[in-house]
Design an enzyme around this catalytic site. Sequence first.
Site, PDB file in Angstrom:
ATOM      1  CE  LYS A  27      -1.083   2.028   3.598  1.00 55.97           C
ATOM      2  NZ  LYS A  27      -1.512   2.452   4.964  1.00 55.97           N
ATOM      3  N   GLY A  95      -4.852   7.224   5.911  1.00 57.55           N
ATOM      4  CA  GLY A  95      -4.010   8.342   6.310  1.00 57.55           C
ATOM      5  C   GLY A  95      -3.213   8.910   5.159  1.00 57.55           C
ATOM      6  CB  SER A 166       2.047  10.776  11.492  1.00 53.60           C
ATOM      7  OG  SER A 166       1.983  10.141  10.226  1.00 53.60           O
ATOM      8  CD  GLU A 310       4.226  -0.376   8.634  1.00 56.31           C
ATOM      9  OE1 GLU A 310       4.105  -1.006   7.585  1.00 56.31           O
ATOM     10  OE2 GLU A 310       4.555   0.819   8.669  1.00 56.31           O
ATOM     11  CG  HIS A 337      -1.016   4.108  13.717  1.00 62.33           C
ATOM     12  ND1 HIS A 337      -0.144   3.080  13.453  1.00 62.33           N
ATOM     13  CD2 HIS A 337      -0.260   5.240  13.680  1.00 62.33           C
ATOM     14  CE1 HIS A 337       1.073   3.547  13.257  1.00 62.33           C
ATOM     15  NE2 HIS A 337       1.032   4.856  13.397  1.00 62.33           N
ATOM     16  CE  LYS A 407      -5.773   1.563   6.747  1.00 69.44           C
ATOM     17  NZ  LYS A 407      -6.290   2.847   6.245  1.00 69.44           N
TER      18      LYS A 407
END
Length: 425
Positions: A27, A95, A166, A310, A337, A407
Amino acid sequence: MTSAPDPWPAPRAHAPVAVTVSLPGSKSLTNRALVLAALAEEPSVVRRALRSRDTLLMASALTALGSRVDTTGEDWRVTPAPFAGDAAVDCGLAGTVMRFVPPVAGLSTGRVGFDGDPHMRTRPVGEVLGALRTLGVDVEGDALPFTVRGTGSVRGGTVVVDASSSSQFISALLLAGARYDEGVDVRHDGKPVPSLPHIDMTVAMLREHGVEVDDGGANRWTVAPGPVRPVDHLIEPDLSNAAPFLALAAVSGGSVTVRDWPTETTQAGDALRGILAAMGCVVERVPEGLRVTGPEELQGVDVDLHDVGELAPAVAALCALAATPSHLRGIAHIRHHETDRLAALARELGGLGADVVEHADGLSLRPAALHGGLFHTYADHRMAHAGVIVGAAVDGVLVENVATTAKTFPDFPGTWSGLLGATTS
């Protein structure tokens, strides 16, 4: 496509597995490639693009701005065009869309409105929007929903941001910076930036597109103004999505091979090799890709996951099943997150019997007897991964809303069930 019930009975691994898995594309790489392709001078192709909710939202957002993104095949063709006219962007729970697209929208000549799923309105984006104002962009609002009013160009220049929550705040400004009149000089002021491999990924991809980037100074990244060269990208497998599959080897004492694991990569998921080895697994490169073989007894770890947050849900699930204590540190930022992942992991793993203590920046876990029960996901795909990992080792685990895995991984339930020979519909 498998239709998964809700809650979903997580399949149990009753014996050591021996499987080979082909994963969908990354992704992170796909969405960066799409943004850079939309900013480039000529058309380009994103080969083996990940087809998931997040990436389709990115394709739709760039199309709304004026580019043409053909997602009909495995390889997506992106044809740049002037960003013109009013547009509405649906961020969903992505995001990357909420943070990467506004700097691009500043180059438009229209009003571009941004909104997303209800939970998305709680995720931080104010640092990006404030930075855009400093760089000369007219922005209304400091959180979703917000509007960017473009004038066709952006002045650019120097901006200071606090990216301690982030790394996407930095990447967002760098990706569009070459198209700004003065480029961008982004400086971070705050606690250490998390997930630095993702910024390294952004810098590497910009350089592939012929963009001049200086990242030699501490907490400073400079992008020179200039054209963005078209590049055809071949997307690597998503290594973070490998976490539950490699974890399956770890908890079953079996062997899982992930095809086409890159020999060099900027993906954070590559850290799984070292983490799993520290937990007692045998990790080896084989002609097909990467093979992990689980131990007789899984060992806990004391590890700083700041740069690879993550992976924390999958690693926490493994630690809950380990024979010795674990401590996961450096991950306060994952509270921002898809959900507050530290609180959610403590609550859900604890609900299945885990001995888990939540800290400001991590989790401590000690060996305990786990049992079945309902594992909530909070619309967070990584939480669903944690649930299925525990379910592979513990009878009676029910994962709520496993469909949220779409997702980043289409039909994850079907793929997972197929590996374990289970039926879920």
